[in-house]
Scaffold this motif. Structure first.
Motif, PDB file in Angstrom:
ATOM      1  N   VAL A  89     -29.973  25.323 -67.563  1.00 30.69           N
ATOM      2  CA  VAL A  89     -31.345  24.955 -67.245  1.00 30.69           C
ATOM      3  C   VAL A  89     -32.090  24.792 -68.565  1.00 30.69           C
ATOM      4  O   VAL A  89     -31.641  25.279 -69.616  1.00 30.69           O
ATOM      5  CB  VAL A  89     -32.009  26.034 -66.350  1.00 30.69           C
ATOM      6  N   ALA A  90     -33.232  24.124 -68.543  1.00 31.41           N
ATOM      7  CA  ALA A  90     -34.046  23.961 -69.751  1.00 31.41           C
ATOM      8  C   ALA A  90     -34.448  25.321 -70.306  1.00 31.41           C
ATOM      9  O   ALA A  90     -34.915  26.189 -69.569  1.00 31.41           O
ATOM     10  CB  ALA A  90     -35.294  23.143 -69.422  1.00 31.41           C
ATOM     11  N   HIS A  91     -34.283  25.490 -71.635  1.00 31.85           N
ATOM     12  CA  HIS A  91     -34.656  26.771 -72.245  1.00 31.85           C
ATOM     13  C   HIS A  91     -35.307  26.528 -73.604  1.00 31.85           C
ATOM     14  O   HIS A  91     -35.945  25.493 -73.807  1.00 31.85           O
ATOM     15  CB  HIS A  91     -33.450  27.711 -72.323  1.00 31.85           C
ATOM     16  N   ASN A  92     -35.174  27.443 -74.562  1.00 36.97           N
ATOM     17  CA  ASN A  92     -36.008  27.447 -75.765  1.00 36.97           C
ATOM     18  C   ASN A  92     -35.576  26.414 -76.798  1.00 36.97           C
ATOM     19  O   ASN A  92     -34.384  26.249 -77.074  1.00 36.97           O
ATOM     20  CB  ASN A  92     -35.973  28.828 -76.425  1.00 36.97           C
ATOM     21  N   GLY A  93     -36.568  25.786 -77.429  1.00 41.22           N
ATOM     22  CA  GLY A  93     -36.289  24.817 -78.471  1.00 41.22           C
ATOM     23  C   GLY A  93     -37.441  24.703 -79.446  1.00 41.22           C
ATOM     24  O   GLY A  93     -38.459  25.392 -79.328  1.00 41.22           O
ATOM     25  N   SER A  94     -37.276  23.825 -80.443  1.00 44.32           N
ATOM     26  CA  SER A  94     -38.325  23.622 -81.446  1.00 44.32           C
ATOM     27  C   SER A  94     -38.310  22.179 -81.916  1.00 44.32           C
ATOM     28  O   SER A  94     -37.345  21.436 -81.697  1.00 44.32           O
ATOM     29  CB  SER A  94     -38.114  24.549 -82.648  1.00 44.32           C
ATOM     30  N   LEU A  95     -39.387  21.796 -82.597  1.00 40.79           N
ATOM     31  CA  LEU A  95     -39.457  20.456 -83.156  1.00 40.79           C
ATOM     32  C   LEU A  95     -38.525  20.305 -84.342  1.00 40.79           C
ATOM     33  O   LEU A  95     -38.271  21.258 -85.088  1.00 40.79           O
ATOM     34  CB  LEU A  95     -40.880  20.142 -83.624  1.00 40.79           C
ATOM     35  N   ASN A 146     -46.138  18.923 -79.609  1.00 36.76           N
ATOM     36  CA  ASN A 146     -45.711  18.055 -80.702  1.00 36.76           C
ATOM     37  C   ASN A 146     -46.525  18.425 -81.932  1.00 36.76           C
ATOM     38  O   ASN A 146     -47.447  19.256 -81.878  1.00 36.76           O
ATOM     39  CB  ASN A 146     -45.839  16.579 -80.328  1.00 36.76           C
ATOM     40  N   ASN A 147     -46.197  17.844 -83.073  1.00 41.84           N
ATOM     41  CA  ASN A 147     -46.805  18.301 -84.319  1.00 41.84           C
ATOM     42  C   ASN A 147     -48.309  18.051 -84.361  1.00 41.84           C
ATOM     43  O   ASN A 147     -49.063  18.852 -84.925  1.00 41.84           O
ATOM     44  CB  ASN A 147     -46.139  17.615 -85.517  1.00 41.84           C
ATOM     45  N   THR A 148     -48.760  16.962 -83.766  1.00 42.25           N
ATOM     46  CA  THR A 148     -50.181  16.630 -83.798  1.00 42.25           C
ATOM     47  C   THR A 148     -50.972  17.344 -82.707  1.00 42.25           C
ATOM     48  O   THR A 148     -52.198  17.233 -82.652  1.00 42.25           O
ATOM     49  CB  THR A 148     -50.384  15.110 -83.673  1.00 42.25           C
TER      50      THR A 148
END
Length: 447
Positions: free
Chosen positions: A345-351, A285-287
């Motif tokens: 299936v779960a793969h790549n991501g970003s905030l 997460n960002n923090t």
């Protein structure tokens, strides 16, 4: 994903001349009411072959860079509703995961090649002269990228992570690779390490491996029942440079690292999970006090978003960082059940950059693109999605990476090219005001 190239290209290092690429509307896609499919740029020859898989994405200014098992494409995204391909570079090598910094572009090659050229000729895994590792391109002219340098790394480069040094004069690439075999001269077990490539920004042709730190001196998780493969290195690493933190998804283990000394990362915490088959990637997460790890159950090829598999396998796991330890809070998996013919299936991501909240966009292969909130680590929930039906004929397909950049979501679709989405929701709308100059999703510079 560890598939290999299935054929040899005769185009060698070519930068293809381009005409305007047509933008098409959503085909059989469906979406939540708050998500709009804005545009699609389909793959073009020779990247339209069934095994020319679209892979990772990076961004810089008004440009997006999409990796492909056959090379990479540069897109002009100044108008997100009408993205235009400005160049395609043919340079085969799985996976061709991509990152960018200044006038440099980096590609990961985890394929045994005869040499480091762009000819795409397969090499022998038993030959010490074969090559795999990092390729470096000069992208100062987006219409004609130039090949600068190749750096050979042990066991190749399945993925890499760009890490800025503290002076601004160089960047480091943390190279993740795995799968050692006794018969491989450059990749013999044990391989409980990563390779670190240092790239001087004023002289990129001098790039070289400067360290190969061992992360698992006593061996990693090798005996857990249900592992896709035992720990023998890492699959992917994400860094939070401002906090000198890294999170490693290392096959059988999830780890935290102190990267205060960029050339000597130190593992500070390790965790395993009985429901994880393959620790694939990580997102802070960002923090920097939470990490989302993904489990690539089935290696990306399996249909794992079914009722039979359930909600706790092939999913995300949310960990809070408490006193330097990784403490699991919950799993997250898309709530839509997928068909048995759809790899998912779960793969790549970003905030998604919303101050005070933890919201992420993520690819799920043929499970589509999911936007979800993990502000409450113990109670994650989906707030939007885009999902197509199964591709016909059955093939490896779906969204490989889905990232938020300057008001839009960009999805690298393995078979269908580049998708552009927009979410309109009071929980995510503030993110549209955050303007980034660049995005390498595994390098979390903060917002």
């Amino acid at each position: 994903m560890a598939s290999r190239i299935g054929r040899v290209l005769t185009l060698t290092g070519a930068v293809l001349a381009l005409t305007a690429s047509p933008v098409q509307a959503a085909d059989d896609g469906k979406a939540s009411p708050n998500v709009e499919h804005v545009a699609n740029v389909p793959k073009r020859a020779p990247f339209d072959e069934a095994d020319a898989y679209g892979t990772d994405l990076a961004f810089q200014g008004d440009y997006a860079y999409q990796g492909n098992y056959y090379g990479f494409t540069v897109y002009d995204i100044k108008n997100p509703a009408k993205p235009k391909a400005v160049s395609r570079v043919v340079c085969p090598g799985a996976q061709n995961d991509v990152s960018v910094h200044g006038d440099l572009l980096f590609l990961s090659v985890d394929d045994t090649m005869r040499d480091d050229s762009c000819k795409g000729e397969p090499g022998s895994v038993a030959s010490s002269s074969s090559w795999e590792g990092i390729r470096i391109f000069d992208i100062s002219d987006k219409t004609r990228p130039k090949y600068v340098k190749a750096v050979k790394t042990a066991c190749g480069s399945h993925t890499h992570t760009l890490v800025p040094d503290t002076t601004g004069r160089s960047v480091y690439l943390y190279v993740s690779s795995y799968g050692p075999e006794a018969a491989f001269p450059g990749c013999r077990p044990p391989h409980d390490r990563i390779s670190i490539v240092k790239v001087p920004l004023d002289k990129p042709a001098a790039a070289k491996v400067v360290a190969t730190p061992v992360l698992f001196p006593d061996g990693g998780n090798e005996a857990q029942e249900g592992l896709l493969a035992p720990t023998s290195g890492c699959h992917d690493i994400t860094v939070h440079p401002r906090k000198n933190l890294a999170a490693g998804a290392c096959m059988g283990d999830g780890v935290l690292m102190d990267i205060s000394d960029r050339e000597r990362p130190k593992v500070t915490a390790t965790v395993t999970d009985e429901n994880f088959a393959f620790w694939h990637s990580a997102t802070f997460n960002n923090t920097g006090d939470k990490v989302v790890f993904t489990d690539e159950l089935g290696g990306g090829l399996g249909a794992t978003c079914t009722k039979a598999v359930g909600a706790e396998r092939g999913a995300d796991a949310i960990f809070d960082i408490e006193d330097g330890r990784l403490v699991k809070k919950a799993y997250y998996k898309i709530p839509r059940v997928q068909g048995t013919s759809e790899n998912c299936v779960a793969h790549n991501g970003s905030l998604i950059p919303v101050k005070g909240r933890d919201i992420m966009v993520q690819a799920w292969y043929q499970g589509g693109v999911s936007v979800w909130d993990f502000t409450d680590s113990a109670a994650p929930k989906e707030i939007g999605y885009f999902d197509r039906g199964p591709i016909r004929p059955r093939n490896f397909a779906g969204s490989w990476s889905a990232y938020y950049y300057n008001g839009h979501i960009y999805s690298s679709d393995i078979q269908r090219g580049l998708d552009v989405l927009r979410i309109s929701d009071k929980r995510t709308d503030p993110a549209a005001k955050v303007r980034m100059t660049a995005l390498n999703a595994q390098t979390q510079t903060g917002f």
